[in-house]
Design a protein around this motif. Sequence first.
Motif, short mmCIF file in Angstrom:
data_model
loop_
_atom_site.label_atom_id
_atom_site.label_comp_id
_atom_site.label_asym_id
_atom_site.label_seq_id
_atom_site.Cartn_x
_atom_site.Cartn_y
_atom_site.Cartn_z
N THR A 1 0.83 -1.20 0.00
CA THR A 1 0.00 0.00 0.00
C THR A 1 0.87 1.25 0.00
N PHE A 2 1.91 1.24 0.80
CA PHE A 2 2.82 2.38 0.87
C PHE A 2 3.45 2.66 -0.49
N GLY A 3 3.84 1.60 -1.19
CA GLY A 3 4.45 1.77 -2.51
C GLY A 3 3.48 2.37 -3.51
N ILE A 4 2.23 1.91 -3.48
CA ILE A 4 1.22 2.44 -4.39
C ILE A 4 0.94 3.91 -4.08
N LEU A 5 0.91 4.25 -2.80
CA LEU A 5 0.68 5.64 -2.41
C LEU A 5 1.86 6.53 -2.81
N CYS A 6 3.07 5.99 -2.76
CA CYS A 6 4.25 6.75 -3.21
C CYS A 6 4.13 7.07 -4.70
#
Length: 294
Positions: free
Chosen positions: A222-227
């Motif tokens: 999720t963090f990667g997608i938000l980045c």
Amino acid sequence: MKFNWKKILTQFGIITTFLVIAFFYCSPVFEVKTLLGHDTESWAYSAKEARDYNKTHDEPTLWTNSMFGGMPTYQITMPKNYNFLGYAQDILQQLPTSVFFIFLYLTCFYIALLCFGVNKWLSAIGSIAFTFASYNFIIIAAGHATKVVAIAYMAPLIGSIYLAFRKNKFIGALLTTIFLSLAIKSNHVQILYYTLFVLLFFGISEFIYAIKEKTVKPFFQTFGILCAAAIIAIGMNATMLLTTYEYSKYTMRGKSNGLTITEAGKQQGLDKDYITQWSYGVDETMTLLIPNYK
């Protein structure tokens, strides 16, 4: 794909109600009256030369002689191209200015509460409560237009990231792209800076829970997608951000421009007293909810 027309019409009805509330509260607009805040008026004076030039030339000017000894138009009236999401906001801005601000407050906080999973009727009531907090109207009257828009987008931005971590990372990331892009475009970096503190603390808490519940891998997905969403949003505003960064080095906020000098003769940016001159005091914070408390 079958549409649930009842839900769609309900949402349309709520949004329409927000528009009616905004017009009702700003009823003088029906008499063709305009609320002109001090900062808005000051901006109009500073931007007039550049705007008049742009009306008669194909290539917009990036310099104006009407302020100080001449300065860039980066923070005055520079075109913000390449952010296609801005076109949707431009449509809404055809509304009278004060109506647009109130409608934006109402709609954005409503979306934020929906992202948090609040019932739509409670979300509608909550958005009205948020909108009519006294400070939100104080800054409209003062003409702090960019701050109004940034505060409005702050709520659904936080809600979108919550949605990404707690419910649907793809829809949350899509909404994050939209609201982060619009928040940056509003060009009030201070409000966005404060919002990032909220998001930082939320992210840390989510990471701690991910460790405790052994869901670290989904967390980083999720963090990667938000980045990626953040990169897209920043990219759509790159022209504005890069010119602001370049220009800031030559202003009184820069660290080594010679405009602010300490008693020891060292050059620096603004001192603490200047920076906090317009900040709220602790007890003054109650004016967010109670007019004339302080």
